[in-house]
Design a protein around this motif. Structure first.
Motif, mmCIF file in Angstrom:
data_model
loop_
_atom_site.group_PDB
_atom_site.id
_atom_site.type_symbol
_atom_site.label_atom_id
_atom_site.label_comp_id
_atom_site.label_asym_id
_atom_site.label_seq_id
_atom_site.Cartn_x
_atom_site.Cartn_y
_atom_site.Cartn_z
ATOM 1 N N ASP A 266 -40.615 14.965 168.027
ATOM 2 C CA ASP A 266 -40.457 16.379 168.035
ATOM 3 C C ASP A 266 -39.535 16.624 167.133
ATOM 4 O O ASP A 266 -39.404 18.062 166.713
ATOM 5 N N ASP A 267 -38.824 15.984 166.265
ATOM 6 C CA ASP A 267 -37.826 16.445 165.683
ATOM 7 C C ASP A 267 -36.598 17.438 166.447
ATOM 8 O O ASP A 267 -36.066 18.344 165.819
ATOM 9 N N THR A 268 -36.523 17.039 167.363
ATOM 10 C CA THR A 268 -35.379 17.483 168.362
ATOM 11 C C THR A 268 -34.250 16.822 168.453
ATOM 12 O O THR A 268 -34.321 15.468 168.353
ATOM 13 N N HIS A 269 -33.078 17.174 168.399
ATOM 14 C CA HIS A 269 -31.860 16.200 168.715
ATOM 15 C C HIS A 269 -31.680 15.870 169.981
ATOM 16 O O HIS A 269 -31.365 16.807 170.721
ATOM 17 N N ALA B 193 -30.225 14.166 176.678
ATOM 18 C CA ALA B 193 -31.101 13.287 176.966
ATOM 19 C C ALA B 193 -30.631 12.700 178.391
ATOM 20 O O ALA B 193 -29.585 12.196 178.455
ATOM 21 N N ARG B 194 -31.717 12.571 179.127
ATOM 22 C CA ARG B 194 -31.195 11.931 180.534
ATOM 23 C C ARG B 194 -32.063 10.783 181.006
ATOM 24 O O ARG B 194 -31.712 10.167 181.823
ATOM 25 N N GLU B 195 -33.097 10.507 180.205
ATOM 26 C CA GLU B 195 -33.914 9.213 180.218
ATOM 27 C C GLU B 195 -34.447 8.774 179.094
ATOM 28 O O GLU B 195 -34.735 9.557 178.200
ATOM 29 N N PHE B 196 -35.043 7.526 179.124
ATOM 30 C CA PHE B 196 -35.438 7.014 177.857
ATOM 31 C C PHE B 196 -36.445 7.627 177.103
ATOM 32 O O PHE B 196 -36.410 7.867 175.841
ATOM 33 N N ASN B 197 -37.483 8.343 178.050
ATOM 34 C CA ASN B 197 -38.587 8.818 177.181
ATOM 35 C C ASN B 197 -37.917 10.054 176.554
ATOM 36 O O ASN B 197 -38.786 10.611 175.454
ATOM 37 N N ASP B 198 -37.011 10.823 177.035
ATOM 38 C CA ASP B 198 -36.452 11.955 176.303
ATOM 39 C C ASP B 198 -36.092 11.654 174.766
ATOM 40 O O ASP B 198 -36.136 12.107 173.968
ATOM 41 N N LEU B 199 -35.711 10.281 174.699
ATOM 42 C CA LEU B 199 -35.214 9.901 173.285
ATOM 43 C C LEU B 199 -36.644 9.810 172.488
ATOM 44 O O LEU B 199 -36.688 10.072 171.267
#
Ligand code: ZN
Length: 332
Positions: free
Chosen positions: A104-107, A92-98
């Motif tokens: 998406d059920d991605t970690h 995760a590099r930015e907030f939207n990644d979270l």
């Protein structure tokens, strides 16, 4: 979300990358178990051990070059995990990644350094590590470095064990604020804690620390420190480490896991439900023997529900508080 685990340290020594991705019995954390238990994000710590661990209470400073090499290896492992996961794990590099990962059920893997030695005394490696995804930093682990002084592993002890941040450490607080790197106060001594509280423009965070009032370990936070965390809008991630849970400080797995709930409720009652989260220290410490790993989290949530926590409060504990703090701390 969980605020601190040492899976990268474990993988560096076990080379069980495939097992991490496909699920395994070993360790507390793997990709499959986090997904199965709806833990969509976690902080992946890069921790560099002392070359000899004979001195268990007062770890010595380490050679920064060794830290650069070891940390580079662990960052490389996380990149490998991301590549081999085929979209199941994302650094995760930015907030939207979270938010995307939650959807998406991605970690979401948040890259964290437990001690700033690997940045170099003049921060000569900071840009490269930021590019690699570094978004969370403990200025120190429980030893001194160019930036500050960690708390030794003392019990019973106040966290007030030495001097505050060095000039380099004070500068690094500002640099991290400027880059949007979260600062982690776990392992920092009390004088350093108050330096960060005074200097930082971001919410105060301790990713894996407990209440000193219940377990007077130097690693835990006093009521005054806990109140400062809340005043800043920050949070404390509760630590599952036995020696930071028990009132006798013993690092004994024969420990009642209810103590985790007691620390959690103590912090929630003292400073509010908005300022407590799950830290764990999985794969990095001795936890109560009834705790198997991330798969034990849903059981804790059920117990909290039985103790009167509402669904809304549990969402704050599990993700809402982390998301609020990271939204405010990261720049984008
Ligand atoms: Zn730690």
């Amino acid at each position: 979300m969980i605020g601190h685990h040492d899976a990268l340290f474990r993988l560096r020594h076990s080379e069980e990358l495939d097992e991490f991705l496909s699920g395994s019995e070993s360790g507390h954390v793997d990709l499959v178990r986090t997904q199965e238990n709806s833990i969509f994000a976690s902080f992946f710590a890069c921790w560099v051990e002392n070359p000899d661990d004979e001195e268990e209470t007062h770890p010595e400073p380490i050679d920064p070059d060794d830290a650069v090499a070891a940390t580079g290896e662990m960052v490389g492992l996380l990149k490998e995990l991301e590549e081999q996961s085929e979209g199941e794990l994302l650094i995760a590099r930015e907030f939207n990644d979270l938010l995307d990962c939650e959807e998406d059920d991605t970690h979401a893997a948040i890259l964290h350094f437990e001690g700033a030695e690997a940045l170099g005394e003049d921060l000569e490696h900071l840009d490269a590590f930021y590019e690699s995804g570094l978004r969370s930093l403990g200025l120190v682990w429980s030893r001194a470095n160019a930036f500050g002084h960690g708390v030794p592993f003392l019990f019973p002890s106040s966290p007030d064990t030495g001097p505050g941040l060095t000039a380099r450490g004070r500068d690094l607080v500002k640099v991290c604020n400027g880059l949007g790197i979260m600062l982690d106060l776990s392992h920092l001594n009390e004088a350093g804690f108050w330096d960060v509280a005074r200097l930082s423009s971001a919410p105060l965070v301790a990713t894996h620390s407990n209440a000193h009032a219940l377990c007077p370990s130097a690693r835990n936070l006093t009521d005054e420190q806990l109140r400062a965390v809340a005043d800043s809008g920050g949070l404390v991630g509760i630590n599952f480490c036995c020696s930071d849970l028990r009132d006798d400080g013993e690092d004994d797995p024969d420990t009642d896991s209810d103590l985790i709930l007691e620390h959690l409720e103590y912090v929630a009652e003292l400073i509010g439900i908005d300022h407590v989260a799950l830290g764990t220290d999985f794969d990095g410490s001795v936890v109560p023997s009834s705790v198997e790993g991330v798969e034990s989290i849903p059981g804790f949530l059920l117990q909290l529900q039985e103790r009167g926590w509402s669904d809304e409060e549990l969402v704050k504990l599990c993700s809402g508080n982390w998301l609020r703090v990271l939204k405010e701390t990261w720049l984008n």
